[in-house]
Design an enzyme around this catalytic site. Structure first.
Site, mmCIF file in Angstrom:
data_model
loop_
_atom_site.group_PDB
_atom_site.id
_atom_site.type_symbol
_atom_site.label_atom_id
_atom_site.label_comp_id
_atom_site.label_asym_id
_atom_site.label_seq_id
_atom_site.Cartn_x
_atom_site.Cartn_y
_atom_site.Cartn_z
ATOM 1 N N GLY A 13 58.298 19.759 61.323
ATOM 2 C CA GLY A 13 59.568 20.091 61.957
ATOM 3 C C GLY A 13 59.833 19.296 63.219
ATOM 4 O O GLY A 13 60.835 19.513 63.883
ATOM 5 N N CYS A 14 58.930 18.389 63.539
ATOM 6 C CA CYS A 14 59.107 17.541 64.716
ATOM 7 C C CYS A 14 59.480 16.135 64.253
ATOM 8 O O CYS A 14 58.951 15.643 63.252
ATOM 9 C CB CYS A 14 57.818 17.476 65.530
ATOM 10 N N ALA A 15 60.384 15.493 64.976
ATOM 11 C CA ALA A 15 60.763 14.119 64.640
ATOM 12 C C ALA A 15 59.601 13.164 64.914
ATOM 13 O O ALA A 15 59.430 12.172 64.220
ATOM 14 C CB ALA A 15 61.991 13.702 65.440
#
Length: 161
Positions: free
Chosen positions: A74-76
């Site tokens: 869920g993190c870029a």
């Protein structure tokens, strides 16, 4: 957070802050220092530099701990969080390939490290981050990543309780 009348003397402010902190399960003393530092830094570019410096001051996560189990989805950016529970207290380390995200990890460490598992669940991390204005100055991708890191920490505490 409940407001404190700023017309009180420093001793009274300190006492009131301690009482309010105890009542509202506030963050760690280390995070409170971050909040105080942010009060003196007016320019957001300087605040970003401060966050990045917090990340630079953090020891890197051992490469052996950068595995799928510690990777935060869920993190870029690439983000890893590795938690340990010692005597019912959470401690975690982390790393990222993005400097600002390393800084966010450092802030989260100061928010959560050393808290009991129940206190981790009681802290409103989004509200704490709002106290330093991050909610207004992070991109939507960074905000989503921050939310994913907070949820990972909370999940770890809940699973370990």
């Amino acid at each position: 957070m409940k407001s404190v009348n700023t017309g009180t003397r420093p001793f009274e402010q300190s006492y009131l802050r301690q009482v309010l902190d105890e009542e509202s399960n506030m963050a760690t003393e280390a995070f409170e220092e971050i909040v105080e530092d942010f009060e003196f830094i007016e320019d957001w570019e300087d605040r970003y530099r401060y966050v990045i410096e917090q990340g630079k001051d953090m020891a890197p996560l051992d490469d052996a701990l950068k595995v799928p189990a510690t990777k935060v989805e869920g993190c870029a950016s690439q983000v890893w969080l590795h938690a340990t529970i010692d005597d019912g207290l959470i401690h975690f380390d982390g790393d990222s390939d993005a400097m600002i995200v390393r800084g966010l990890i450092a802030l989260l460490r100061k928010l959560f490290n050393g808290l009991s598992l129940s206190d981790v669940m009681a802290v409103d991390a989004r509200a704490e981050m709002t106290r330093i204005g991050l909610n207004e100055h992070l991109s939507s991708q960074r905000s989503n990543g921050l939310r994913a890191m907070i949820e990972r920490i909370r999940m770890t505490a809940a699973d370990s309780a």
